[in-house]
Scaffold this active site. Structure first.
Site, mmCIF file in Angstrom:
data_model
loop_
_atom_site.group_PDB
_atom_site.id
_atom_site.type_symbol
_atom_site.label_atom_id
_atom_site.label_comp_id
_atom_site.label_asym_id
_atom_site.label_seq_id
_atom_site.Cartn_x
_atom_site.Cartn_y
_atom_site.Cartn_z
ATOM 1 N N VAL A 116 0.941 -1.265 -0.161
ATOM 2 C CA VAL A 116 -0.071 -0.023 0.102
ATOM 3 C C VAL A 116 0.731 1.109 -0.027
ATOM 4 O O VAL A 116 1.931 1.379 0.617
ATOM 5 C CB VAL A 116 -1.097 0.063 1.278
ATOM 6 C CG1 VAL A 116 -1.884 1.340 1.314
ATOM 7 C CG2 VAL A 116 -1.867 -1.134 1.272
ATOM 8 N N CYS A 117 0.519 2.311 -0.804
ATOM 9 C CA CYS A 117 1.381 3.351 -1.013
ATOM 10 C C CYS A 117 2.785 3.294 -1.084
ATOM 11 O O CYS A 117 3.107 2.493 -1.924
ATOM 12 C CB CYS A 117 1.025 4.159 0.533
ATOM 13 S SG CYS A 117 1.209 5.938 0.570
ATOM 14 N N THR A 118 3.486 4.065 -0.250
ATOM 15 C CA THR A 118 5.025 3.996 -0.487
ATOM 16 C C THR A 118 5.614 2.652 0.065
ATOM 17 O O THR A 118 6.731 2.453 0.029
ATOM 18 C CB THR A 118 5.756 4.807 -0.082
ATOM 19 O OG1 THR A 118 5.219 5.441 1.377
ATOM 20 C CG2 THR A 118 5.503 6.426 -0.633
#
Lengths: 240, 240
Positions: free
Chosen positions: B105-107
């Protein structure tokens, strides 16, 4: 909108057995409101477990909370155990009296009801509990977020179940700091949802799925109904 | 879909300075996958603080984790401090090798990249970091959730920024246990989002808001870029 130079005290109630995303969804927004202090308050300093076991530690205790401008009450199965907790209900009542904005998510609305705060309000809550609101004197509204502006100047925001707290918190951010502040927070959290199925409400979900989820929580729903009836009687609210 | 009778071990990485909803959004789904054990693993047993201060306690340490079937890697600003953490990257590499499903998820995707796991993958990440993926050998895909089925049978799922983890986790639930299991979880969490503004991506948000959010994180973005370049050189990945 509140003057930007007015510092806001924002607080969430934390309790054992809450549904964590009722708290953590709004957290993502409330912790980013400009010129505000946001803290999570627990009955004591110990970590609590959410209904599925997530361990979250409060920032401070209920007794340590200042007068809050914004009071956030999450829900979840553990709400039922607090419906007769005089200390917690007293704290909610006292903080709600001083707040400009009161915001419940999911069955957090039932806690407001048990504190006697829903009489005459337009409100919503989790889809599987929305029929209980009239027992607390509220008009049940079938909407994801309900904003009820009281004559005394207070704003009440009610988010429906669980993830509705994210939408409610963004509405609250706009109420407090304006639409652009809310838009900046929304972009920061890349909130452009794409649910993979159309199964988020009992209207849209397949009937067999609705029946399955209702059956899995039938015991809890029955307990909540019994509590709502008993509290209505105690508060002197006419049966709906 | 995995045979329903196969018990699944699902684990999330917890680290200091993560963006809490990268974890807690998926938590709401992953903790409700049928016939599965879901745990959160931290570098040690102590609580960590998310980037805005939420304190979450891991269930166990990285060293205590069994071989996981499903590995979930959240992101957030604290990801940058782990990009050269040999212990954490080694754990990610080792768990990813044994897992059937890897989900960032995300970075969190950048952590997979630093572990050398993105070469040849189709992937996505936070909108403000998606240009960094090619430095890790990945093809950057502009989508909320990317599912990349590898030739070795593993399934890689990449959610874009922050709240995209909820959509990604529901897609993952469907991969693991079928669409109806995911639908039941979605109904349970009343996930029928109604964002109050159309400001969740840099394409839809007002340009001034995009500029404001970019400026507020310019330092972090520059550090992430420098790290990506350096790691690409170390891993021998040609500059994009």
């Amino acid at each position: 909108m509140i003057p930007p130079e007015t510092h806001l005290q924002i607080g969430s109630l934390l309790f054992e057995g809450l549904d964590q995303i009722d708290l953590t969804g709004p957290f993502e927004v409330l912790s980013r409101i400009p010129n505000a202090t946001y803290r999570i308050y627990g009955p004591n300093a110990a970590p609590v477990r959410d209904v599925r076991g997530l361990r979250i530690t409060p920032d401070a205790t209920l007794a340590e909370a200042p007068r809050l401008d914004v009071l956030h009450i999450p829900g979840g199965q553990g709400q039922e155990a607090l419906m007769r907790d005089a200390a917690v209900l007293g704290w909610i009542r006292s903080q709600a009296a001083g707040a400009s904005h009161v915001f419940s998510v999911c069955t957090g609305a039932l806690l407001l009801g048990a504190a006697g705060l829903l009489v005459g309000r337009r409100a919503t809550t989790y889809w599987n509990a929305v029929h209980l609101l009239p027992w607390f004197g509220a008009e049940a509204v079938d909407a994801r977020v309900v904003i009820d502006r009281a004559e005394d100047g207070r704003t009440w925001l009610f988010a429906a179940g669980v993830t509705a707290g994210i939408d409610g918190a963004l509405r609250l951010a706009a109420e407090l700091r304006g639409d652009d502040a809310a838009r900046a927070i929304q972009l920061g959290m890349q909130y452009a949802p794409e649910p993979p199925f159309d199964s988020g409400t009992p209207r849209s979900a397949p009937p067999a799925i609705v029946a399955q989820v209702r059956a899995a929580t039938a015991g809890l729903t029955a307990r909540r109904e019994a509590t709502a009836r008993a509290i209505a009687a105690e508060l002197g609210i006419p049966a709906p």
